[in-house]
Write a protein that holds these residues in place. Structure first.
Motif, PDB file in Angstrom:
ATOM      1  N   LYS A   1     -23.459 -32.971  17.421  1.00 44.58           N
ATOM      2  CA  LYS A   1     -23.711 -32.685  18.842  1.00 44.58           C
ATOM      3  C   LYS A   1     -25.013 -31.902  18.938  1.00 44.58           C
ATOM      4  O   LYS A   1     -25.381 -31.184  18.015  1.00 44.58           O
ATOM      5  CB  LYS A   1     -22.595 -31.833  19.447  1.00 44.58           C
ATOM      6  CG  LYS A   1     -21.294 -32.544  19.623  1.00 44.58           C
ATOM      7  CD  LYS A   1     -20.325 -31.662  20.374  1.00 44.58           C
ATOM      8  CE  LYS A   1     -19.063 -32.459  20.638  1.00 44.58           C
ATOM      9  NZ  LYS A   1     -18.598 -32.353  21.980  1.00 44.58           N
TER      10      LYS A   1
ATOM     11  N   LYS B   1     -23.833 -31.811  29.245  1.00 47.14           N
ATOM     12  CA  LYS B   1     -22.877 -32.787  28.695  1.00 47.14           C
ATOM     13  C   LYS B   1     -23.472 -34.196  28.687  1.00 47.14           C
ATOM     14  O   LYS B   1     -23.161 -34.993  27.807  1.00 47.14           O
ATOM     15  CB  LYS B   1     -21.574 -32.783  29.496  1.00 47.14           C
ATOM     16  CG  LYS B   1     -20.824 -31.468  29.478  1.00 47.14           C
ATOM     17  CD  LYS B   1     -20.087 -31.250  28.202  1.00 47.14           C
ATOM     18  CE  LYS B   1     -19.260 -29.970  28.305  1.00 47.14           C
ATOM     19  NZ  LYS B   1     -18.863 -29.462  27.026  1.00 47.14           N
TER      20      LYS B   1
ATOM     21  N   ASP C   1     -24.931 -34.852  25.512  1.00 47.07           N
ATOM     22  CA  ASP C   1     -24.018 -34.557  24.406  1.00 47.07           C
ATOM     23  C   ASP C   1     -24.341 -33.183  23.805  1.00 47.07           C
ATOM     24  O   ASP C   1     -24.436 -33.028  22.590  1.00 47.07           O
ATOM     25  CB  ASP C   1     -24.072 -35.653  23.340  1.00 47.07           C
ATOM     26  CG  ASP C   1     -22.889 -35.580  22.386  1.00 47.07           C
ATOM     27  OD1 ASP C   1     -21.828 -35.037  22.767  1.00 47.07           O
ATOM     28  OD2 ASP C   1     -23.022 -36.075  21.237  1.00 47.07           O
TER      29      ASP C   1
ATOM     30  N   LYS D   1     -28.574 -32.906  16.643  1.00 44.45           N
ATOM     31  CA  LYS D   1     -27.281 -33.262  16.038  1.00 44.45           C
ATOM     32  C   LYS D   1     -27.256 -33.080  14.528  1.00 44.45           C
ATOM     33  O   LYS D   1     -26.189 -33.027  13.923  1.00 44.45           O
ATOM     34  CB  LYS D   1     -26.915 -34.692  16.418  1.00 44.45           C
ATOM     35  CG  LYS D   1     -26.677 -34.860  17.900  1.00 44.45           C
ATOM     36  CD  LYS D   1     -26.375 -36.296  18.283  1.00 44.45           C
ATOM     37  CE  LYS D   1     -26.172 -36.373  19.802  1.00 44.45           C
ATOM     38  NZ  LYS D   1     -25.703 -37.692  20.226  1.00 44.45           N
TER      39      LYS D   1
END
Length: 152
Positions: A29, A59, A62, A122
């Motif tokens: 994430k 969000k 992500d 991420k």
């Protein structure tokens, strides 16, 4: 202060009196770290409220946001509840400021975190970082720009 392309140092900090969060749990994430001087201060209160209102935009990329200050887990719990925050506030409490120091954003003179933002991709690499003057709310534009660049 850590910069773009630096690996984000892992940490494990209290999010509640009985729950810890590790940065390593967030691999996969995008992560926003919002270091701030103190719960209850007017600028910090406004900044955290803004991020609470911006959660739906984070969000979409992500991304999870984590607030970090040297206040205790109990202070964070009361502050988060009073402001109805829907993201974790992490206590860089003991040893005081260890994580802020690892990221290069601890203010030795004041004994608190500087007002600093990091966007981590991420894979755990810093994509963007920024230090704001203590009395200035840095807003969310820089965060959203960095997240947009990650997604391109």
């Amino acid at each position: 202060m850590l910069q773009k392309n630096d690996s984000a140092p892992n940490f494990t900090l209290y999010a509640t009196p009985d729950q810890k969060i590790s940065l390593s749990e967030m691999i996969g994430k995008n992560v926003i770290l919002a270091f701030y001087p103190a719960d209850w201060s007017p600028v910090c209160s406004d900044q955290m409220a803004l991020y609470n209102e911006t959660l739906k935009y984070f969000k979409q990329y992500d991304a999870e946001i984590l607030g970090i200050s040297v206040d205790s887990k109990w202070c964070h719990m009361a502050f988060g509840k009073s402001r109805n925050l829907h993201f974790p506030l992490l206590a860089d409490f003991e040893p005081k400021g260890a994580i802020s120091k690892a990221y290069g954003v601890y203010d030795e003179t004041e004994g608190e975190c500087k007002r600093a933002l990091f966007v981590i991709n991420k894979e755990g690499v810093i994509e963007w970082s920024y230090v704001s003057p203590t009395a200035i709310n840095p807003g969310a534009d820089g965060i959203l720009d960095a997240l947009e660049k990650i997604n391109k």
